[in-house]
Design an enzyme around this catalytic site. Structure first.
Site, mmCIF file in Angstrom:
data_model
loop_
_atom_site.group_PDB
_atom_site.id
_atom_site.type_symbol
_atom_site.label_atom_id
_atom_site.label_comp_id
_atom_site.label_asym_id
_atom_site.label_seq_id
_atom_site.Cartn_x
_atom_site.Cartn_y
_atom_site.Cartn_z
ATOM 1 N N ASP A 1 0.817 -1.210 0.000
ATOM 2 C CA ASP A 1 0.000 0.000 0.000
ATOM 3 C C ASP A 1 0.854 1.265 0.000
ATOM 4 O O ASP A 1 0.504 2.263 -0.638
ATOM 5 C CB ASP A 1 -0.935 0.011 1.209
ATOM 6 C CG ASP A 1 -2.143 -0.888 1.017
ATOM 7 O OD1 ASP A 1 -2.090 -1.748 0.118
ATOM 8 O OD2 ASP A 1 -3.128 -0.739 1.751
ATOM 9 N N CYS B 1 2.171 -8.494 3.075
ATOM 10 C CA CYS B 1 1.489 -7.200 3.123
ATOM 11 C C CYS B 1 -0.014 -7.329 2.893
ATOM 12 O O CYS B 1 -0.543 -8.408 2.635
ATOM 13 C CB CYS B 1 2.123 -6.244 2.117
ATOM 14 S SG CYS B 1 1.723 -4.503 2.399
ATOM 15 N N CYS C 1 3.832 -3.695 8.363
ATOM 16 C CA CYS C 1 3.734 -2.598 9.323
ATOM 17 C C CYS C 1 3.535 -3.141 10.738
ATOM 18 O O CYS C 1 2.713 -4.023 10.970
ATOM 19 C CB CYS C 1 2.554 -1.699 8.976
ATOM 20 S SG CYS C 1 2.677 -0.930 7.359
ATOM 21 N N SER D 1 -6.511 3.622 4.645
ATOM 22 C CA SER D 1 -5.456 2.763 5.172
ATOM 23 C C SER D 1 -5.948 2.065 6.424
ATOM 24 O O SER D 1 -6.732 2.609 7.201
ATOM 25 C CB SER D 1 -4.224 3.601 5.509
ATOM 26 O OG SER D 1 -3.353 2.912 6.373
#
Length: 541
Positions: A50, A91, A163, A439
């Site tokens: 992303d 991801c 993340c 997001s």
């Protein structure tokens, strides 16, 4: 020739930290699979991130890339008639894509969570990728220079992996375990840790058992296991993207489960048991260290379908028995939750007849209603420029429209505008309503995302004019424009201000994508299960 032939699905790339370690996993996994009597073949797919893929065309490639992964897996694995697959998920789009492909092909499959990245916030009190993303958007409003941002970004990420927060990637890894598609106790996990490598080995053994017993994803992904996953997502305050991804997984597995309705109806009934960044103060490392998803499943056991099958070779009940109890700090016990208010809220109203999503933090008090005049924009860039020029005021409802599945096409990213509002000091003084996507880390102000039906398919959001009053009430679960039926009928039809044409993927996506109510699936399987393309389709209660 006598050995079962299985695919190692490697969605790898060195374009982003998320995937940069996957190639090192493949040879180790191959040996584990050979030791289990299987013959492995590496199959590569695209690897969208992303943070990287959202740069081009306003982020419109982000969601379509999920379905490209699914279709590429089908072409190779089904084309070669392989007997099973083990998927290296990293991801945001890879984990849902891998489970969607599993449901579609219905061959023995195991999902391997390949872990989250080391970060400065956990190691010496610096920053993580969430802070970098936030500061980058603040920079559009003149807060902070590029040199400071570069220094921050170079320090924040200290190793490969996704993340380090409860964004979409970690949420979907946990969803895989809740669905029974990943081995118990494997999520979340530090990338390249001893626990990750143990999960790689145990996943190879699990796949061998599944192949031997011919246990397939459609025996694991059932209405009951999907409901289990929804409850877990609600309990951890997962990414809002988990809603559409779980819907897509269910559809690809041949189910007619309404995931949106499950989130709306179960939200008030499921206790919130943890508050991991960005929902609260806990770090994902702390969540993993006290037992992670396995502990949440154990605590939620009174609400779960414990007879659901898992890739471990037994039922969810077996996995729950082996999990430790909640520590009482990072993960609260079932009887004493951190909150009884859902972090993920599905809202409806004349402005979102088919639904929209709001994400709230777990422990932070925040306004639960908002009313104000619409301030309309048709791209995140237009909105950010208007904000810099002082056109957006406190009390406005910022409407970013025409960037949905069909209108985008591909569903543009609205997060940059949301963070820019925060950077300007207006984050808690305005509300945002958009038919675009957000997001998994977004958690600023009242933001109503993924409004459906979208502007391009006849949704009321496309008929709004500057100054129209909009009411948002999270306790009632509503989002409405104060317009009469006569006023609505008198409005001209929505016309895109800046239609995106690519003569490529996005134009194809516009024509064949199904609505959010069907998971935004780019294939015919959803139509076979009661959905058609999103063009002019209305899916309400």
């Amino acid at each position: 020739m006598s050995r079962p032939k299985v695919a190692i699905i490697n969605s790898s790339s060195d374009m982003a930290a998320c995937f940069s370690h996957l190639d090192d996993i493949v040879p180790v996994l191959k040996q584990h699979l050979r030791d289990e009597g299987l013959l492995p073949f590496e199959v590569s797919t695209i690897a969208p991130s992303d943070f990287i893929t959202s740069a081009g065309r306003g982020g419109r490639y982000v969601l379509p890339s999920r379905d490209l992964i699914v279709n590429s897996i089908e072409a190779i694995v089904e084309g070669a008639q392989l007997d099973g697959m083990i998927c290296l998920s990293s991801c945001d789009k890879t984990a849902p894509a891998h489970m969607m492909a599993a449901g579609r092909l219905d061959i023995p499959t195991v999902i391997v969570s390949c872990g989250y990245q080391r970060n400065a916030l956990n190691e010496d009190g610096g920053a993580d990728i969430e802070e970098v993303f936030l500061r980058a958007s603040h920079g559009t409003q003149g807060n902070g220079g590029i040199d400071d941002l570069m220094e921050l970004s170079e320090d924040a990420i200290r190793g490969p992996g996704v993340c380090a927060g409860l964004g979409t990637a970690n949420s979907m890894h946990i969803a895989a375990e809740a669905l029974g598609m990943a081995v118990s106790g494997s999520t979340p996990v530090r990338a390249n840790s001893a626990k990750m490598w143990q999960s790689v080995a145990s996943s190879a053994a699990a796949l061998a058992r599944l192949v031997k017993t011919n246990t397939t994803p459609r025996q694991v992904i059932t209405p009951e296991s999907v409901e289990n996953a929804v409850r877990v997502m609600l309990s951890i305050g997962a990414s809002i993207n988990s809603v559409k991804h779980l819907q897509a997984i269910a559809r690809e597995a041949g189910l007619t489960v309404d995931v949106w309705r499950l989130f709306r109806e179960l939200g008030p009934k499921v206790p919130v048991l943890t508050a991991v960044r960005p929902n609260g103060p806990s770090r994902v490392e702390e969540f993993e260290d006290v037992g992670g998803a396995a502990v949440v499943l154990r605590e939620l056991a009174p609400q779960l379908h414990l007879d659901a099958l898992t890739v471990d070779g037994g039922t969810l009940a077996d996995c729950v028995k082996a999990a430790p109890a909640a520590d009482g700090s990072v993960i609260a016990p079932y009887g004493s939750p951190m909150s009884d208010q859902p972090s993920i809220r599905i809202v409806r109203g004349n402005l979102a007849a088919d639904g929209a999503i709001v994400k709230l933090p777990v422990l932070e008090e925040r306004a639960r209603s908002f009313s104000g005049p619409a301030r309309i924009f048709h791209s995140r860039e237009e909105g950010i420029e208007a904000l810099a020029n002082g056109i957006v005021n406190a009390g406005d409802v910022v409407v970013l429209r025409g960037i949905g599945l069909v209108g985008g096409p591909g569903m543009g990213m609205a997060s940059a505008l949301v963070f820019a509002l925060d950077g300007s000091g207006l984050g808690d003084q305005v509300a945002v309503v958009t038919d675009g996507q957000l997001s998994g880390l977004v958690n600023k102000g009242i933001v109503v995302g993924e409004v459906s039906p979208e502007a391009a398919t006849g949704g009321l959001i496309g008929l709004l004019q500057d100054g129209d009053l909009i009411d948002i009430d999270l306790d009632r679960g509503t989002v409405d424009a104060r317009l009469t039926a006569d006023q609505i009928m008198a409005r001209p039809a929505f016309e895109p201000v800046d239609a995106v044409r690519t003569d490529g993927l996005l134009d194809t996506y516009r024509e064949v994508v199904t609505p959010l109510a069907c998971g935004a699936v780019m294939c015919g399987v959803a139509a076979a299960n009661g959905c058609s393309t999103g063009r002019g389709i209305h899916h309400g209660d």
